[in-house]
Write an enzyme that holds these catalytic residues in place. Structure first.
Site, short mmCIF file in Angstrom:
data_model
loop_
_atom_site.label_atom_id
_atom_site.label_comp_id
_atom_site.label_asym_id
_atom_site.label_seq_id
_atom_site.Cartn_x
_atom_site.Cartn_y
_atom_site.Cartn_z
N LYS A 1 63.21 -11.29 -16.00
CA LYS A 1 63.02 -11.72 -17.39
C LYS A 1 62.79 -10.53 -18.33
O LYS A 1 63.10 -10.61 -19.52
CB LYS A 1 61.87 -12.72 -17.46
CG LYS A 1 62.23 -14.08 -16.87
CD LYS A 1 63.16 -14.79 -17.83
CE LYS A 1 63.87 -15.97 -17.25
NZ LYS A 1 64.76 -16.63 -18.23
N SER B 1 59.46 -15.08 -20.60
CA SER B 1 58.28 -15.83 -20.17
C SER B 1 57.06 -14.93 -20.26
O SER B 1 57.14 -13.72 -20.06
CB SER B 1 58.49 -16.27 -18.73
OG SER B 1 57.24 -16.64 -18.16
N SER B 2 55.89 -15.55 -20.52
CA SER B 2 54.68 -14.75 -20.72
C SER B 2 54.24 -14.02 -19.45
O SER B 2 53.44 -13.09 -19.52
CB SER B 2 53.54 -15.64 -21.21
OG SER B 2 53.22 -16.61 -20.25
N CYS B 3 54.78 -14.41 -18.28
CA CYS B 3 54.36 -13.72 -17.05
C CYS B 3 55.00 -12.35 -16.91
O CYS B 3 54.73 -11.64 -15.94
CB CYS B 3 54.62 -14.57 -15.83
SG CYS B 3 56.36 -14.72 -15.48
N HIS C 1 54.61 -26.21 -11.63
CA HIS C 1 53.49 -25.51 -12.24
C HIS C 1 52.24 -26.39 -12.15
O HIS C 1 52.30 -27.55 -11.77
CB HIS C 1 53.80 -25.19 -13.71
CG HIS C 1 54.85 -24.14 -13.85
ND1 HIS C 1 56.17 -24.42 -14.07
CD2 HIS C 1 54.76 -22.79 -13.78
CE1 HIS C 1 56.86 -23.30 -14.14
NE2 HIS C 1 56.04 -22.28 -13.97
N TYR D 1 60.37 -12.65 -10.60
CA TYR D 1 60.81 -13.37 -11.79
C TYR D 1 60.61 -12.50 -13.03
O TYR D 1 61.48 -12.42 -13.89
CB TYR D 1 59.98 -14.66 -11.89
CG TYR D 1 60.26 -15.54 -13.06
CD1 TYR D 1 61.41 -16.31 -13.11
CD2 TYR D 1 59.36 -15.64 -14.12
CE1 TYR D 1 61.66 -17.15 -14.19
CE2 TYR D 1 59.59 -16.47 -15.19
CZ TYR D 1 60.74 -17.23 -15.23
OH TYR D 1 60.98 -18.06 -16.28
O1 GFB Z 1 51.09 -22.99 -13.22
P1 GFB Z 1 50.97 -22.08 -12.07
O2 GFB Z 1 51.69 -22.50 -10.83
O3 GFB Z 1 51.50 -20.65 -12.40
O4 GFB Z 1 49.42 -21.92 -11.67
P2 GFB Z 1 50.97 -19.33 -13.19
C1 GFB Z 1 48.42 -21.69 -12.64
C2 GFB Z 1 47.05 -21.73 -11.98
O5 GFB Z 1 46.76 -23.09 -11.56
C3 GFB Z 1 46.89 -20.88 -10.71
C4 GFB Z 1 46.28 -23.10 -10.23
O6 GFB Z 1 45.60 -20.29 -10.73
C5 GFB Z 1 47.01 -21.91 -9.60
O7 GFB Z 1 46.36 -21.51 -8.40
N1 GFB Z 1 46.54 -24.40 -9.60
C6 GFB Z 1 45.58 -25.30 -9.23
C7 GFB Z 1 47.74 -24.92 -9.24
N2 GFB Z 1 46.13 -26.36 -8.62
C8 GFB Z 1 47.47 -26.16 -8.61
C9 GFB Z 1 48.57 -26.94 -8.12
O8 GFB Z 1 48.42 -28.01 -7.53
N3 GFB Z 1 49.82 -26.42 -8.32
C10 GFB Z 1 50.02 -25.23 -8.96
N4 GFB Z 1 51.28 -24.79 -9.13
N5 GFB Z 1 48.98 -24.45 -9.40
C11 GFB Z 1 53.51 -18.97 -13.38
C12 GFB Z 1 54.50 -17.97 -12.85
O9 GFB Z 1 52.25 -18.45 -13.13
O10 GFB Z 1 53.60 -19.16 -14.76
C13 GFB Z 1 55.86 -18.29 -13.31
O11 GFB Z 1 54.41 -17.91 -11.45
C14 GFB Z 1 55.93 -18.65 -14.79
O12 GFB Z 1 56.68 -17.20 -13.04
C15 GFB Z 1 54.82 -19.59 -15.21
O13 GFB Z 1 55.86 -17.50 -15.56
C16 GFB Z 1 54.77 -19.79 -16.71
O14 GFB Z 1 50.61 -19.65 -14.61
O15 GFB Z 1 49.93 -18.62 -12.41
#
Ligand code: GFB
Length: 320
Positions: free
Chosen positions: A148, A115-117, A187, A144
């Site tokens: 990975k 994963s890119s993270c 996400h 995570y």
């Molecule tokens: O997609 P996301 O949960 O994960 O959040 P990451 C991306 C951005 O969207 C963050 C914002 O800046 C969140 O604060 N965001 C805004 C929200 N509203 C929301 C909401 O309602 N729900 C969520 N979830 N986010 C993940 C990693 O990082 O990326 C995983 O934690 C994985 O391990 C994944 O690698 C691909 O992109 O920040």
């Protein structure tokens, strides 16, 4: 022979898609239907991939020739941040078990999904494959990420030590049919789609978006990813992991506006600074894969429309 020639056809082979109920695994199963291979799957209730003996026994019995390691405990920023033990333990166990059992059972090719993270929080953008382990990780998903990263290094080590043709792909942020729409663990993209849809139904005029709205993310439709993965299985054999991205990024605030448009809601977005932003920017350099001749086909707007249609069908199915 040049890199992009078909060196490993899947036709007639027994291919195990581990994690076939997930968004990625189910997309891989759909895509493999065109390859003329025999697809093996096993329900979670029958095989817990965290149990080494069980994984080895199942593989010895089923004898897959190819393994797509798409099984993982995954989630959005909050799930990663609040369930660290699950994210590191499950993913380390699943990765080591699948890789070791594949070696023991003479699997001809294994594709591991990273994963890119896993890249450093402040990696150069767009992020080349060589940025791995070049700096500190993003704290919200370091658990995570470590698991990975271990998966990628296991593939490299087994290639060097045991001559196994195990490769690793590094997908960017994904979305599409089969995504998780549960607000506590999802996400950003499915979370916003659900929140905006529900606001529309309830006639609510405001929707909360976590963080500042400023982070940038790159999104790839899962059907494009599945196509890229089959491309890699067919054409890539090498030690270095390969980035798989769409090449275009979008700010979270803009993403919210795009989804609002697709859903048909025109209220006001409210940003909650109490929630984490995560890494500021995460755009992959997918030049290596595109130089081999692969490219994605689904742009974000079209992908969002298709995903929303899928979501509505699930919603109707669940309600009916
Ligand atoms: O997609 P996301 O949960 O994960 O959040 P990451 C991306 C951005 O969207 C963050 C914002 O800046 C969140 O604060 N965001 C805004 C929200 N509203 C929301 C909401 O309602 N729900 C969520 N979830 N986010 C993940 C990693 O990082 O990326 C995983 O934690 C994985 O391990 C994944 O690698 C691909 O992109 O920040």
């Amino acid at each position: 022979m040049s890199m992009h020639e078909l060196i490993f056809p899947l036709e007639g082979r027994r291919v195990w898609v581990a994690g076939h109920r997930g968004m990625v695994g189910s997309a891989v199963v759909r895509r493999l239907a065109r390859e003329g291979c025999e697809i093996l799957t096993v329900p979670r209730a029958e095989l817990d991939l965290r149990r080494q003996d069980d994984v080895e026994a199942w593989m010895a019995r089923m004898r897959p020739e190819v393994v797509v390691a798409a099984a993982a405990t995954v989630g959005g920023i909050l799930a990663n941040d609040t369930r660290p033990a699950e994210f590191i333990y499950d993913n380390l166990a699943i990765g080591t078990n699948l890789i070791e059992a594949s070696k023991r059972n003479g699997v001809a090719k294994l594709l591991y999904l990273s994963s890119s993270c896993v890249y450093p929080r402040l990696a150069p953008q767009p992020i080349p494959e060589s940025a791995l382990l070049g700096g500190p990780l993003e704290p919200t998903n370091q658990w995570y990420a470590i698991a990975k990263i271990a998966g990628i290094l296991l593939c490299q080590a087994y290639r060097r030590h045991n001559g196994c043709d195990f490769i690793a792909a590094m997908p960017t942020n994904l979305y599409g049919p089969g995504d998780n729409f549960d607000l506590a663990s999802s996400h950003v993209l499915p979370a916003l789609m659900r929140k905006l849809h529900e606001a529309k139904l309830a006639g609510r005029r405001t929707v909360e978006v976590w963080g500042s709205g400023r982070p940038l993310r790159e999104f790839l439709h899962v059907d494009d990813l599945a196509d890229g993965l089959v491309f890699l299985l067919n054409r890539y054999s090498g030690e270095e992991h390969v980035n798989v991205g769409s090449g275009s990024e979008v700010g979270i605030a803009e993403l919210a506006r795009l989804i609002a448009e697709v859903v048909g809601w025109d209220g006001e977005l409210v940003f909650d600074a109490g929630k984490p932003d995560g890494t500021p920017r995460k755009l992959l350099d997918s030049g290596r894969l595109t130089a081999m001749g692969w490219r994605p086909h689904i742009d974000l707007r079209a992908g969002l429309r298709q995903t929303y249609r899928w979501f509505l069908e699930q919603d109707i199915a669940a309600a009916g």
